[in-house]
Design a protein around this motif. Structure first.
Motif, mmCIF file in Angstrom:
data_model
loop_
_atom_site.group_PDB
_atom_site.id
_atom_site.type_symbol
_atom_site.label_atom_id
_atom_site.label_comp_id
_atom_site.label_asym_id
_atom_site.label_seq_id
_atom_site.Cartn_x
_atom_site.Cartn_y
_atom_site.Cartn_z
ATOM 1 N N PHE A 18 0.935 -1.348 0.010
ATOM 2 C CA PHE A 18 -0.041 -0.116 0.004
ATOM 3 C C PHE A 18 0.863 1.225 -0.097
ATOM 4 C CE2 PHE A 18 -2.793 3.264 2.097
ATOM 5 C CZ PHE A 18 -3.782 3.277 1.364
ATOM 6 N N ASN A 19 1.917 1.130 0.519
ATOM 7 C CA ASN A 19 3.063 2.384 0.710
ATOM 8 C C ASN A 19 3.502 2.780 -0.706
ATOM 9 O OD1 ASN A 19 2.866 2.460 3.431
ATOM 10 N ND2 ASN A 19 4.614 1.187 3.555
ATOM 11 N N THR A 20 3.386 2.041 -1.669
ATOM 12 C CA THR A 20 3.917 2.382 -3.085
ATOM 13 C C THR A 20 2.445 3.111 -3.526
ATOM 14 O OG1 THR A 20 3.084 0.173 -3.749
ATOM 15 C CG2 THR A 20 5.309 0.467 -3.365
ATOM 16 N N LEU A 21 1.380 3.029 -3.071
ATOM 17 C CA LEU A 21 0.223 3.770 -3.909
ATOM 18 C C LEU A 21 0.032 4.995 -3.285
ATOM 19 C CD1 LEU A 21 -2.292 0.743 -4.020
ATOM 20 C CD2 LEU A 21 -1.129 1.814 -5.637
ATOM 21 N N VAL A 22 0.459 5.148 -2.089
ATOM 22 C CA VAL A 22 0.096 6.487 -1.339
ATOM 23 C C VAL A 22 1.474 7.062 -1.473
ATOM 24 C CG1 VAL A 22 -0.474 7.653 0.741
ATOM 25 C CG2 VAL A 22 -1.684 5.578 -0.017
ATOM 26 N N GLN A 23 1.514 8.332 -2.030
ATOM 27 C CA GLN A 23 2.900 9.286 -2.217
ATOM 28 C C GLN A 23 2.642 10.503 -1.633
ATOM 29 O OE1 GLN A 23 4.527 8.649 -5.813
ATOM 30 N NE2 GLN A 23 4.822 6.345 -5.780
ATOM 31 N N MET A 24 3.456 11.355 -1.114
ATOM 32 C CA MET A 24 3.480 12.664 -0.705
ATOM 33 C C MET A 24 3.769 13.539 -2.053
ATOM 34 S SD MET A 24 2.491 12.885 2.237
ATOM 35 C CE MET A 24 3.009 14.622 2.679
ATOM 36 N N PRO A 25 2.892 14.698 -2.133
ATOM 37 C CA PRO A 25 3.109 15.386 -3.487
ATOM 38 C C PRO A 25 4.488 15.966 -3.353
ATOM 39 C CG PRO A 25 1.362 16.322 -2.130
ATOM 40 C CD PRO A 25 1.894 14.960 -1.399
ATOM 41 N N ASN A 26 4.913 16.505 -4.649
ATOM 42 C CA ASN A 26 6.354 17.289 -4.603
ATOM 43 C C ASN A 26 5.955 18.759 -4.439
ATOM 44 O OD1 ASN A 26 4.910 17.856 -6.863
ATOM 45 N ND2 ASN A 26 6.669 16.851 -8.225
ATOM 46 N N LEU A 27 6.906 19.599 -4.782
ATOM 47 C CA LEU A 27 6.481 21.191 -4.339
ATOM 48 C C LEU A 27 5.534 21.609 -5.291
ATOM 49 C CD1 LEU A 27 7.551 23.632 -2.982
ATOM 50 C CD2 LEU A 27 9.112 23.912 -4.679
ATOM 51 N N LYS A 28 5.596 21.008 -6.404
ATOM 52 C CA LYS A 28 4.526 21.681 -7.485
ATOM 53 C C LYS A 28 3.099 21.235 -7.083
ATOM 54 C CE LYS A 28 5.561 22.266 -11.997
ATOM 55 N NZ LYS A 28 5.621 21.801 -13.598
ATOM 56 N N GLY A 29 3.048 19.913 -6.705
ATOM 57 C CA GLY A 29 1.796 19.673 -6.016
ATOM 58 C C GLY A 29 1.349 20.167 -4.779
ATOM 59 N N TRP A 30 2.097 20.625 -4.060
ATOM 60 C CA TRP A 30 1.671 21.377 -2.780
ATOM 61 C C TRP A 30 1.389 22.859 -3.237
ATOM 62 C CZ3 TRP A 30 0.368 19.488 1.320
ATOM 63 C CH2 TRP A 30 0.734 18.322 1.972
ATOM 64 N N ILE A 31 1.932 23.378 -4.088
ATOM 65 C CA ILE A 31 1.838 24.806 -4.589
ATOM 66 C C ILE A 31 0.365 24.431 -4.968
ATOM 67 C CG2 ILE A 31 2.130 26.287 -6.224
ATOM 68 C CD1 ILE A 31 5.147 25.978 -5.801
ATOM 69 N N ILE A 33 -2.068 22.514 -4.373
ATOM 70 C CA ILE A 33 -3.139 22.163 -3.438
ATOM 71 C C ILE A 33 -3.321 23.678 -2.555
ATOM 72 C CG2 ILE A 33 -3.335 21.226 -1.084
ATOM 73 C CD1 ILE A 33 -1.607 18.771 -2.295
ATOM 74 N N VAL A 34 -2.210 24.397 -2.433
ATOM 75 C CA VAL A 34 -2.592 25.754 -1.647
ATOM 76 C C VAL A 34 -3.326 26.841 -2.578
ATOM 77 C CG1 VAL A 34 -1.329 27.674 -0.941
ATOM 78 C CG2 VAL A 34 -0.504 25.379 -0.172
ATOM 79 N N GLN A 36 -5.421 25.899 -4.969
ATOM 80 C CA GLN A 36 -6.908 25.365 -4.839
ATOM 81 C C GLN A 36 -7.671 25.594 -3.340
ATOM 82 O OE1 GLN A 36 -8.690 23.705 -7.256
ATOM 83 N NE2 GLN A 36 -7.116 24.198 -8.566
ATOM 84 N N ALA A 37 -6.740 25.615 -2.443
ATOM 85 C CA ALA A 37 -7.564 25.898 -1.186
ATOM 86 C C ALA A 37 -7.694 27.216 -0.973
ATOM 87 C CB ALA A 37 -6.580 25.392 -0.157
ATOM 88 N N LEU A 38 -6.654 28.255 -1.171
ATOM 89 C CA LEU A 38 -6.859 29.641 -0.927
ATOM 90 C C LEU A 38 -7.616 30.511 -2.075
ATOM 91 C CD1 LEU A 38 -3.498 30.008 0.781
ATOM 92 C CD2 LEU A 38 -5.976 29.798 2.029
ATOM 93 N N VAL A 39 -6.910 30.227 -3.108
ATOM 94 C CA VAL A 39 -7.257 31.177 -4.270
ATOM 95 C C VAL A 39 -8.668 30.833 -4.859
ATOM 96 C CG1 VAL A 39 -6.536 32.340 -6.561
ATOM 97 C CG2 VAL A 39 -4.593 31.737 -4.852
ATOM 98 N N VAL A 40 -8.701 29.415 -5.291
ATOM 99 C CA VAL A 40 -9.893 29.100 -5.981
ATOM 100 C C VAL A 40 -10.992 29.308 -4.930
ATOM 101 C CG1 VAL A 40 -11.009 27.195 -7.180
ATOM 102 C CG2 VAL A 40 -8.499 27.899 -7.668
ATOM 103 N N THR A 41 -11.040 28.548 -3.816
ATOM 104 C CA THR A 41 -12.288 28.313 -3.029
ATOM 105 C C THR A 41 -12.390 29.513 -2.263
ATOM 106 O OG1 THR A 41 -11.424 25.932 -2.524
ATOM 107 C CG2 THR A 41 -12.742 26.806 -1.072
ATOM 108 N N LEU A 42 -11.597 30.105 -1.575
ATOM 109 C CA LEU A 42 -11.677 31.358 -0.601
ATOM 110 C C LEU A 42 -12.029 32.481 -1.585
ATOM 111 C CD1 LEU A 42 -9.314 31.014 2.375
ATOM 112 C CD2 LEU A 42 -11.801 30.465 2.197
ATOM 113 N N PHE A 43 -11.071 32.902 -2.327
ATOM 114 C CA PHE A 43 -11.263 34.002 -3.228
ATOM 115 C C PHE A 43 -12.283 33.918 -4.479
ATOM 116 C CE2 PHE A 43 -10.170 36.627 -7.017
ATOM 117 C CZ PHE A 43 -10.287 38.104 -6.492
ATOM 118 N N GLY A 44 -12.399 32.959 -4.866
ATOM 119 C CA GLY A 44 -13.216 32.542 -6.155
ATOM 120 C C GLY A 44 -14.569 32.572 -5.600
#
Length: 116
Positions: A18-31, A33-34, A36-44
């Motif tokens: 299962f550990n091979t299926l779940v991976q942490m996102p890289n820097l571009k993935g975190w950017i 996510i942030v 989507q969470a802040l700009v799109v959701t809150l501001f949009g």
């Protein structure tokens, strides 16, 4: 939750750890996510709600058609995705339709050169 459950079933069925299926996102993935969470959701949604309260739902709703077009555009701009011809044609048709929806009838006569 359903995707997690399906991932666990898939991992058990094919004998994958299962550990091979779940991976942490890289820097571009975190950017992403942030963003989507802040700009799109809150501001949009704040802007969307304000526009609906000021202009009414009937005038604002057609602009929701811009959501997939902006997703295609920012995917191309930020991630270098290649857009197919059908995506470009479809986006152009949606934009053309929005122009015809938003320009009121008297302005259409001026644009087409038919003055009363």
């Amino acid at each position: 939750m359903p995707i997690l459950l399906l991932s666990i079933i898939y991992a058990l069925f094919y004998g994958i750890e299962f550990n091979t299926l779940v991976q942490m996102p890289n820097l571009k993935g975190w950017i992403s996510i942030v963003f989507q969470a802040l700009v799109v959701t809150l501001f949009g949604y704040a802007v969307w709600t304000r526009l609906i309260s000021v202009h009414g739902l009937a005038k604002v709703t057609p602009y929701s058609l811009l959501v997939p077009i902006s997703g295609l555009f920012f995917g191309w701009l930020l991630y270098g995705e290649v857009l197919s011809m059908i995506e470009l044609i479809g986006s152009g048709l949606v934009l053309l339709g929005l122009i015809f929806l938003t320009v009121n009838f008297t302005d259409r006569k001026k644009i087409l050169g038919k003055r009363q």
